[in-house]
Design a protein around this motif. Sequence first.
Motif, PDB file in Angstrom:
ATOM      1  N   SER A   1       0.746  -1.206   0.030  1.00 17.40           N
ATOM      2  CA  SER A   1       0.095  -0.048   0.089  1.00 17.40           C
ATOM      3  C   SER A   1       0.862   1.182  -0.004  1.00 17.40           C
ATOM      4  O   SER A   1       2.176   1.274   0.209  1.00 17.40           O
TER       5      SER A   1
ATOM      6  N   ASP B   1       0.387   4.785   5.104  1.00 21.90           N
ATOM      7  CA  ASP B   1      -0.935   5.253   5.702  1.00 21.90           C
ATOM      8  C   ASP B   1      -2.475   4.684   5.351  1.00 21.90           C
ATOM      9  O   ASP B   1      -3.209   4.983   5.826  1.00 21.90           O
ATOM     10  N   ALA B   2      -2.188   3.892   4.295  1.00 20.82           N
ATOM     11  CA  ALA B   2      -3.450   3.484   3.657  1.00 20.82           C
ATOM     12  C   ALA B   2      -3.851   2.377   4.725  1.00 20.82           C
ATOM     13  O   ALA B   2      -5.253   2.268   4.734  1.00 20.82           O
ATOM     14  N   GLY B   3      -2.987   1.818   5.676  1.00 17.29           N
ATOM     15  CA  GLY B   3      -3.834   0.974   6.569  1.00 17.29           C
ATOM     16  C   GLY B   3      -3.002  -0.534   6.291  1.00 17.29           C
ATOM     17  O   GLY B   3      -3.686  -1.425   7.050  1.00 17.29           O
ATOM     18  N   LYS B   4      -1.853  -0.689   5.937  1.00 15.09           N
ATOM     19  CA  LYS B   4      -1.462  -2.055   6.008  1.00 15.09           C
ATOM     20  C   LYS B   4      -0.882  -2.583   7.193  1.00 15.09           C
ATOM     21  O   LYS B   4      -1.345  -3.736   7.404  1.00 15.09           O
ATOM     22  N   THR B   5      -0.488  -2.042   8.115  1.00 11.04           N
ATOM     23  CA  THR B   5      -0.263  -2.245   9.483  1.00 11.04           C
ATOM     24  C   THR B   5      -1.339  -2.604  10.199  1.00 11.04           C
ATOM     25  O   THR B   5      -1.339  -3.942  10.780  1.00 11.04           O
ATOM     26  N   THR B   6      -2.248  -1.876  10.222  1.00 12.90           N
ATOM     27  CA  THR B   6      -3.744  -2.109  10.806  1.00 12.90           C
ATOM     28  C   THR B   6      -4.311  -3.548  10.156  1.00 12.90           C
ATOM     29  O   THR B   6      -4.732  -4.091  11.059  1.00 12.90           O
TER      30      THR B   6
ATOM     31  N   LYS C   1       7.251   1.010   9.855  1.00 15.72           N
ATOM     32  CA  LYS C   1       7.520   1.997   8.862  1.00 15.72           C
ATOM     33  C   LYS C   1       8.007   3.298   9.743  1.00 15.72           C
ATOM     34  O   LYS C   1       8.073   3.438  11.173  1.00 15.72           O
TER      35      LYS C   1
ATOM     36  N   ASN D   1     -10.071   0.358   2.096  1.00 15.31           N
ATOM     37  CA  ASN D   1      -9.983   0.627   3.369  1.00 15.31           C
ATOM     38  C   ASN D   1     -10.670   1.854   3.993  1.00 15.31           C
ATOM     39  O   ASN D   1     -10.842   2.727   3.305  1.00 15.31           O
ATOM     40  N   LYS D   2     -11.028   2.015   5.159  1.00 17.89           N
ATOM     41  CA  LYS D   2     -11.274   3.351   5.921  1.00 17.89           C
ATOM     42  C   LYS D   2     -12.927   3.717   5.516  1.00 17.89           C
ATOM     43  O   LYS D   2     -13.023   4.739   5.298  1.00 17.89           O
TER      44      LYS D   2
ATOM     45  N   ASP E   1     -15.231   3.825   7.185  1.00 16.37           N
ATOM     46  CA  ASP E   1     -16.029   4.410   8.307  1.00 16.37           C
ATOM     47  C   ASP E   1     -15.673   5.856   8.053  1.00 16.37           C
ATOM     48  O   ASP E   1     -16.301   6.734   8.841  1.00 16.37           O
ATOM     49  N   ARG E   2     -14.956   6.388   6.942  1.00 16.67           N
ATOM     50  CA  ARG E   2     -14.665   7.887   6.692  1.00 16.67           C
ATOM     51  C   ARG E   2     -15.364   8.110   5.510  1.00 16.67           C
ATOM     52  O   ARG E   2     -15.711   7.448   4.638  1.00 16.67           O
TER      53      ARG E   2
ATOM     54  N   SER F   1     -13.179  -1.763   6.987  1.00 15.36           N
ATOM     55  CA  SER F   1     -12.399  -0.977   7.680  1.00 15.36           C
ATOM     56  C   SER F   1     -11.444  -1.477   8.586  1.00 15.36           C
ATOM     57  O   SER F   1     -12.161  -2.376   9.449  1.00 15.36           O
ATOM     58  N   ALA F   2     -10.133  -1.697   8.416  1.00 17.79           N
ATOM     59  CA  ALA F   2      -9.331  -2.331   9.167  1.00 17.79           C
ATOM     60  C   ALA F   2      -9.220  -2.050  10.446  1.00 17.79           C
ATOM     61  O   ALA F   2      -9.365  -2.863  11.468  1.00 17.79           O
ATOM     62  N   LEU F   3      -9.265  -0.822  10.768  1.00 15.53           N
ATOM     63  CA  LEU F   3      -9.606  -0.139  12.279  1.00 15.53           C
ATOM     64  C   LEU F   3     -10.568  -0.892  12.980  1.00 15.53           C
ATOM     65  O   LEU F   3     -10.384  -0.945  14.140  1.00 15.53           O
TER      66      LEU F   3
HETATM   67  P1  G4P Z   1       0.307   1.929   6.909  1.00 15.87           P
HETATM   68  O1  G4P Z   1       0.885   0.632   7.538  1.00 15.87           O
HETATM   69  O2  G4P Z   1      -0.268   1.546   5.517  1.00 15.87           O
HETATM   70  O3  G4P Z   1       1.310   3.035   6.764  1.00 15.87           O
HETATM   71  O4  G4P Z   1      -0.951   2.457   7.630  1.00 15.87           O
HETATM   72  P2  G4P Z   1      -1.347   2.201   9.104  1.00 15.87           P
HETATM   73  O5  G4P Z   1      -1.912   0.900   9.416  1.00 15.87           O
HETATM   74  O6  G4P Z   1      -0.356   2.357  10.038  1.00 15.87           O
HETATM   75  O7  G4P Z   1      -2.601   3.104   9.334  1.00 15.87           O
HETATM   76  C1  G4P Z   1      -2.395   4.527   9.267  1.00 15.87           C
HETATM   77  C2  G4P Z   1      -3.623   5.239   9.891  1.00 15.87           C
HETATM   78  O8  G4P Z   1      -4.801   4.858   9.455  1.00 15.87           O
HETATM   79  C3  G4P Z   1      -3.586   5.014  11.252  1.00 15.87           C
HETATM   80  O9  G4P Z   1      -3.850   6.053  12.139  1.00 15.87           O
HETATM   81  C4  G4P Z   1      -4.646   3.984  11.571  1.00 15.87           C
HETATM   82  O10 G4P Z   1      -5.110   3.810  12.829  1.00 15.87           O
HETATM   83  C5  G4P Z   1      -5.692   4.525  10.432  1.00 15.87           C
HETATM   84  N1  G4P Z   1      -6.556   3.449   9.881  1.00 15.87           N
HETATM   85  C6  G4P Z   1      -6.175   2.092   9.586  1.00 15.87           C
HETATM   86  N2  G4P Z   1      -7.568   1.818   9.174  1.00 15.87           N
HETATM   87  C7  G4P Z   1      -8.453   2.575   9.340  1.00 15.87           C
HETATM   88  C8  G4P Z   1      -9.772   2.366   9.056  1.00 15.87           C
HETATM   89  O11 G4P Z   1     -10.305   1.477   8.708  1.00 15.87           O
HETATM   90  N3  G4P Z   1     -10.346   3.693   9.378  1.00 15.87           N
HETATM   91  C9  G4P Z   1      -9.970   4.736  10.023  1.00 15.87           C
HETATM   92  N4  G4P Z   1     -10.661   5.868  10.258  1.00 15.87           N
HETATM   93  N5  G4P Z   1      -8.514   4.881  10.197  1.00 15.87           N
HETATM   94  C10 G4P Z   1      -7.916   3.632   9.922  1.00 15.87           C
HETATM   95  P3  G4P Z   1      -2.697   7.197  12.516  1.00 15.87           P
HETATM   96  O12 G4P Z   1      -3.238   8.323  13.451  1.00 15.87           O
HETATM   97  O13 G4P Z   1      -1.574   7.597  11.661  1.00 15.87           O
HETATM   98  O14 G4P Z   1      -1.909   6.222  13.602  1.00 15.87           O
HETATM   99  P4  G4P Z   1      -2.004   5.544  14.921  1.00 15.87           P
HETATM  100  O15 G4P Z   1      -1.728   6.704  15.993  1.00 15.87           O
HETATM  101  O16 G4P Z   1      -3.661   5.235  14.991  1.00 15.87           O
HETATM  102  O17 G4P Z   1      -1.373   4.447  15.038  1.00 15.87           O
END
Ligand code: G4P
Length: 535
Positions: free
Chosen positions: A17, A20-25, A47, A139-140, A142-143, A255-257
């Motif tokens: 990805s 910040d697209a959400g790979k780690t999550t 990262k 992903n995401k 919810d936004r 939504s991974a989160l």
């Molecule tokens: P990456 O490895 O691709 O770089 O991305 P990562 O999973 O670190 O996610 C980047 C940011 O996006 C994180 O927030 C994460 O919490 C958020 N995120 C991932 N999936 C979703 C989702 O489904 N919905 C929403 N709303 N956000 C999501 P961050 O504030 O940058 O980091 P953190 O402080 O939460 O770790």
Amino acid sequence: MSLTQEINRRRTFGIISHPDAGKTTLTEKLLLFGGAIQEAGAVKSNKIKKGATSDFMEIERQRGISVATSVLAFLYKDKKINILDTPGHKDFAEDTFRTLTAVDSVIVVIDVAKGVEEQTEKLVEVCRMRNIPMIVFINKLDREGKDAFDLLDEVEQKLGLKVVPLSFPIGMGYDFKGIYNIWERKLNLFSDESKQKVTKGIEFDDLNDPELNEYIGEDAADTLREELELVEEVYPSFDQEAYQAGNLQPVFFGSALNNFGVKELLDCFIEIAPAPQSKMSDVRLVDSKEDKFTGFVFKIHANMDPKHRDRLAFVKVVSGVFRRNTNYLHVKLGKKMKFSSPNAFFAEKKQIVDESFPGDIVGLHDTGNFKIGDTLTEGEILEFKGIPSFSPEHFRYVNNADPMKAKQLAKGLDQLMDEGVAQLFTLELNGRKVIGTVGALQFEVIQYRLEHEYGASCNYEMVNVHKACWVEPTDSNNDEFKEFKRVKQRFLARDKRGQLVFLADSAFTVQMTQQKYPSVKLHFVSEYEATASPV
Ligand code: G4P
């Protein structure tokens, strides 16, 4: 269990990805399903955070983490899943390209609001070139984000993919109600309290069932019916063969989160994704089901303890069974080697294993025998192809800053290049060394590591190079080639494997050189069969 059964139950893949697209999550949530971790937040992100580019403590910390998260293996249902971690930072893109040579498929994560971003484009291009099967996860949800159909269009246009949605969102952002899982014909209702839970789908074979209105409201139900009708009209139906051949890419939304849509993705993934594949070598296609072991090194990681110079070479098992304390041939060195403590990876832990099967990754302790791309076999002389070096983007002369430490510098540079941190070119004319990197950050990493791990110091000097062009060997009696070598003498160098490289100072020079010496073929990639046509 037979070898075939072991192979069929393995799935080895990478998640790619834009940062910040959400790979780690997503990785973390997948591990959660496998019971490999107990709670979210356990996987540290591999990262380098934005703004920390000069923070060496951060780099060192990340290196530590990245050994732990290089391979994340877990069991899910009856499958053994190996996730190969790929760095998100663009300066480490070369690492990611190499890791992609060891995966059997990938999941591409896209941010619903940002759509297709630059780094995604580059990585998907590499996967497309190699026909790696891809599943897209948007992903995401919810936004607030882009309209689902617009996004599907964007994925097709910008990434050159042929998509087939296997799930579809109901609303988005504030109005996000859930997804309809086309693959399983189930409705999944969203609740933002689902983070740690697995939501259960409600089966809906017939979307015209009025019960649907009760769940999501009449308006949303009508819209969903219309949208799914459109999906059916516009997109092809799913075809596993086309997906596995890299010609069709299923898309999931979630939504991974919030842990939403992730289980659906995983359940489909284990069913459709390919088991470990056959791999082409320089002499023949090696079938994963052959009983003789073969494998290749796709990553080398320096030990974190600077006092011990041993490194960990990551080997992907291609065929047969890799066994502890067994003699294998290091084909390039023509040397028999055995390994008393090969590491396997499970969740975030390393452990010594007796046997590994195709698709698995083994970590071998190495004192300097391995280079990226090296092949191990039971005796057969063959080498796996397809770990090319791409032309670096940044170039500098590297000079020894301490005449007493010339040996340490040479050794340090040699080992760091084996690890694939950067590429080294030695000028033919005067033996000066030029380092080429993908990102500017690596120059600092190299300087720091030379000093801390090898006690050597170096400085850099600007050199005007735009691209490294690998020169296809031609008949040495070719007059045009002789003339090229004479005129361009000052810009010719050898890479680590001894291949001839033309260090061109501009795009214009590359173009002019090709025009002037048409029989001299230049390539931006060290292994150019893959790209066929020259630059
Ligand atoms: P990456 O490895 O691709 O770089 O991305 P990562 O999973 O670190 O996610 C980047 C940011 O996006 C994180 O927030 C994460 O919490 C958020 N995120 C991932 N999936 C979703 C989702 O489904 N919905 C929403 N709303 N956000 C999501 P961050 O504030 O940058 O980091 P953190 O402080 O939460 O770790």
